[in-house]
Scaffold this active site. Structure first.
Site, PDB file in Angstrom:
ATOM      1  N   TYR A 136      92.602  64.776 102.022  1.00  0.00           N
ATOM      2  CA  TYR A 136      92.399  63.476 102.658  1.00  0.00           C
ATOM      3  C   TYR A 136      93.528  63.129 103.619  1.00  0.00           C
ATOM      4  CZ  TYR A 136      88.528  61.720  99.783  1.00  0.00           C
ATOM      5  OH  TYR A 136      87.310  61.505  99.207  1.00  0.00           O
ATOM      6  N   LYS A 186      90.843  74.156  91.217  1.00  0.00           N
ATOM      7  CA  LYS A 186      90.167  75.367  91.707  1.00  0.00           C
ATOM      8  C   LYS A 186      91.249  76.432  91.904  1.00  0.00           C
ATOM      9  CE  LYS A 186      86.550  77.604  93.291  1.00  0.00           C
ATOM     10  NZ  LYS A 186      85.430  78.049  92.428  1.00  0.00           N
ATOM     11  N   ASP A 218      84.021  73.716  89.706  1.00  0.00           N
ATOM     12  CA  ASP A 218      82.586  74.045  89.715  1.00  0.00           C
ATOM     13  C   ASP A 218      82.030  74.002  88.294  1.00  0.00           C
ATOM     14  OD1 ASP A 218      84.227  76.262  89.240  1.00  0.00           O
ATOM     15  OD2 ASP A 218      82.991  77.675  90.389  1.00  0.00           O
ATOM     16  N   ASP A 242      86.718  62.377  93.806  1.00  0.00           N
ATOM     17  CA  ASP A 242      85.717  61.610  94.552  1.00  0.00           C
ATOM     18  C   ASP A 242      84.320  62.105  94.189  1.00  0.00           C
ATOM     19  OD1 ASP A 242      84.599  59.921  96.587  1.00  0.00           O
ATOM     20  OD2 ASP A 242      84.467  61.664  97.907  1.00  0.00           O
ATOM     21  N   ASP A 246      81.189  60.250  91.489  1.00  0.00           N
ATOM     22  CA  ASP A 246      79.811  59.890  91.866  1.00  0.00           C
ATOM     23  C   ASP A 246      78.831  60.554  90.901  1.00  0.00           C
ATOM     24  OD1 ASP A 246      80.694  58.511  94.223  1.00  0.00           O
ATOM     25  OD2 ASP A 246      78.905  59.179  95.305  1.00  0.00           O
TER      26      ASP A 246
HETATM   27  C1  IPM Z   1      85.463  56.376  97.464  1.00  0.00           C
HETATM   28  C2  IPM Z   1      84.969  56.607  98.874  1.00  0.00           C
HETATM   29  C3  IPM Z   1      86.144  56.826  99.801  1.00  0.00           C
HETATM   30  C4  IPM Z   1      86.846  58.105  99.367  1.00  0.00           C
HETATM   31  C5  IPM Z   1      85.830  56.891 101.314  1.00  0.00           C
HETATM   32  C6  IPM Z   1      85.030  55.727 101.790  1.00  0.00           C
HETATM   33  C7  IPM Z   1      87.084  57.009 102.129  1.00  0.00           C
HETATM   34  O1  IPM Z   1      84.062  57.654  98.904  1.00  0.00           O
HETATM   35  O2  IPM Z   1      86.301  55.486  97.259  1.00  0.00           O
HETATM   36  O3  IPM Z   1      84.987  57.045  96.545  1.00  0.00           O
HETATM   37  O4  IPM Z   1      86.405  59.211  99.725  1.00  0.00           O
HETATM   38  O5  IPM Z   1      87.846  57.992  98.670  1.00  0.00           O
HETATM   39 MN    MN Z   2      83.411  58.300  96.926  1.00  0.00          MN
END
Ligand code: IPM
Ligand code: MN
Ligand code: NAD
Length: 348
Positions: A136, A186, A218, A242, A246
């Site tokens: 990042y 990884k 993975d 990240d 999700d």
């Molecule tokens: C999160 C988001 C952010 C990230 C983006 C919007 C920069 O996906 O907070 O999970 O990747 O950290």
């Molecule tokens: Mn995210």
């Protein structure tokens, strides 16, 4: 009196933070609130996604409640002007290197999980995501390679101090739970990950009471849907965290359920749902505000030292869901506001 900065942002950000603010006001946490523009909304108004006034407010505040930023209309802007630069800038400027992303299945949401109920039921974990390093924040750019082809690059790098401090947060978090820590990397391919693994092992010498294991990312993605109950605390880098968070959200029912806390050295933190601005449902009153409301609870716990009210809010969300009231992402039909009202009604 504590100051809470509210940065609603774009898309569903304002819709969900409004509900979280109502809940904070209702519990009587004794804080005052100041709102400011951030993301695309700030860009339209000032030409900058993170205007100096907004950053100054964030620095002055005891805690920040953040909504979400981003929308397709900004995706062709130069990167520094995109809404996402605001949240990345806040994390970096405030030194918020540790991002806690708890994922737990609330009773009654078994049917909303992407997993079979008997597997989903067991999920109760925290992802400790490093937040100010990795690919990042490495050097990035475009150039022409020797073949004359356009080439885009982002350097993935971690230094040992960055790894050691997030590892400590991982071990400390494990100590507050079941004393099991899985470090995800990884290392079989990436040198930054091999250093990650080496440093996590070194730090583990100070935490002999915590059972440490390592897993490749993975495999971790696979294990998270095969048997999420095996995880308690997971510590990992920025990008892997990240993605895995999700994924963990859908194991627990919806991305609209997962809160997060971004912490640094002091008590000031930034609190936000893990989801984005959801352009596909923005402005329709359909968004699930629970992730934002649960983020407000984390704010009270971690920055305002108000554990009783944090627990009150979490219990109210649990009771609201148990009463059968659901937004569309959870298979229900209630609006953002109705979900917020239901949580307010269930505050003991
Ligand atoms: C999160 C988001 C952010 C990230 C983006 C919007 C920069 O996906 O907070 O999970 O990747 O950290
Ligand atoms: Mn995210
Ligand atoms: P997203 O999380 O915004 O949406 C993904 C899907 O989940 C969509 O179908 C959306 O409708 C749904 N969803 C998300 N939150 C929900 C909620 N509370 N209730 C019900 N459904 C919900 O991810 P995306 O579509 O990849 O990204 C959209 C924009 O948000 C992009 O500009 C991205 O950069 C940005 N983003 C910002 C943040 C942040 O501000 N921290 C986080 C992630 C993405």
């Amino acid at each position: 009196m504590a100051l809470i900065a509210i940065l609603p942002g774009d898309g569903i950000g304002p819709e969900v933070t409004a509900e979280a603010r109502r809940v904070l006001e209702a519990v009587g946490c004794g804080a005052r609130f100041e709102e400011a523009l951030v993301g695309g909304a700030a860009y339209l108004e000032t030409g900058m996604p993170l205007p100096p006034d907004t950053l100054a407010l964030a620095k002055r505040a005891d805690a920040i409640l953040f909504g979400a930023v981003g929308a397709p209309q900004y995706d062709t802007l130069e990167r520094a002007f995109r809404p996402e630069a605001a949240i990345l800038g806040l994390r970096k400027e405030l030194g918020l290197f540790a991002n806690l992303r708890p994922s737990k299945l609330f009773a009654g949401l078994e049917g909303a999980s992407a997993l079979r109920p008997e597997i989903a039921r067991d999920i109760d974990l925290v992802i400790v995501r490093e937040l100010t390093g990795d690919v990042y924040f490495g050097e990035k750019g475009r150039k022409l390679n020797d073949a004359g082809h356009r080439l885009g690059f982002d350097i993935m790098a971690y230094d040992e101090a960055e790894i050691a401090r997030i590892a400590r947060v991982g071990f400390e978090t494990a100590r507050t739970r079941s004393r099991r820590l899985v470090s995800v990397d990884k290392a079989n391919v990436l040198e930054s990950s091999q250093l990650w693994r080496d440093v996590v092992n070194e730090v583990s010498a100070d935490y002999r009471d915590v059972a440490l294991s390592h897993m490749y990312v993975d495999n971790a993605a696979m294990q998270l849907v095969r048997n999420p109950g095996q995880f308690d605390v997971v510590v990992t880098g920025n990008l892997f965290g990240d993605i895995l968070s999700d994924q963990a959200s859908m194991c627990a029912g919806s991305i609209g359920m997962l809160p997060s806390a971004s912490l640094g050295e002091g008590s000031r933190g930034l609190y936000e749902p893990i989801h984005g601005s959801a352009p596909d449902i923005a402005g329709q009153g359909k968004a699930n505000p629970c992730a934002a409301i649960l983020s407000a609870a984390m704010l009270l716990r971690h920055s305002l030292d108000d554990v009783p009210n944090a627990e009150r809010i979490e219990a109210a969300v649990a009771r609201a869901l148990a009463s059968g009231v659901r937004t569309a992402d959870l298979g229900g039909s209630c609006s953002t506001r109705e979900m917020g009202d239901t949580v307010l009604r269930h505050l003991a």
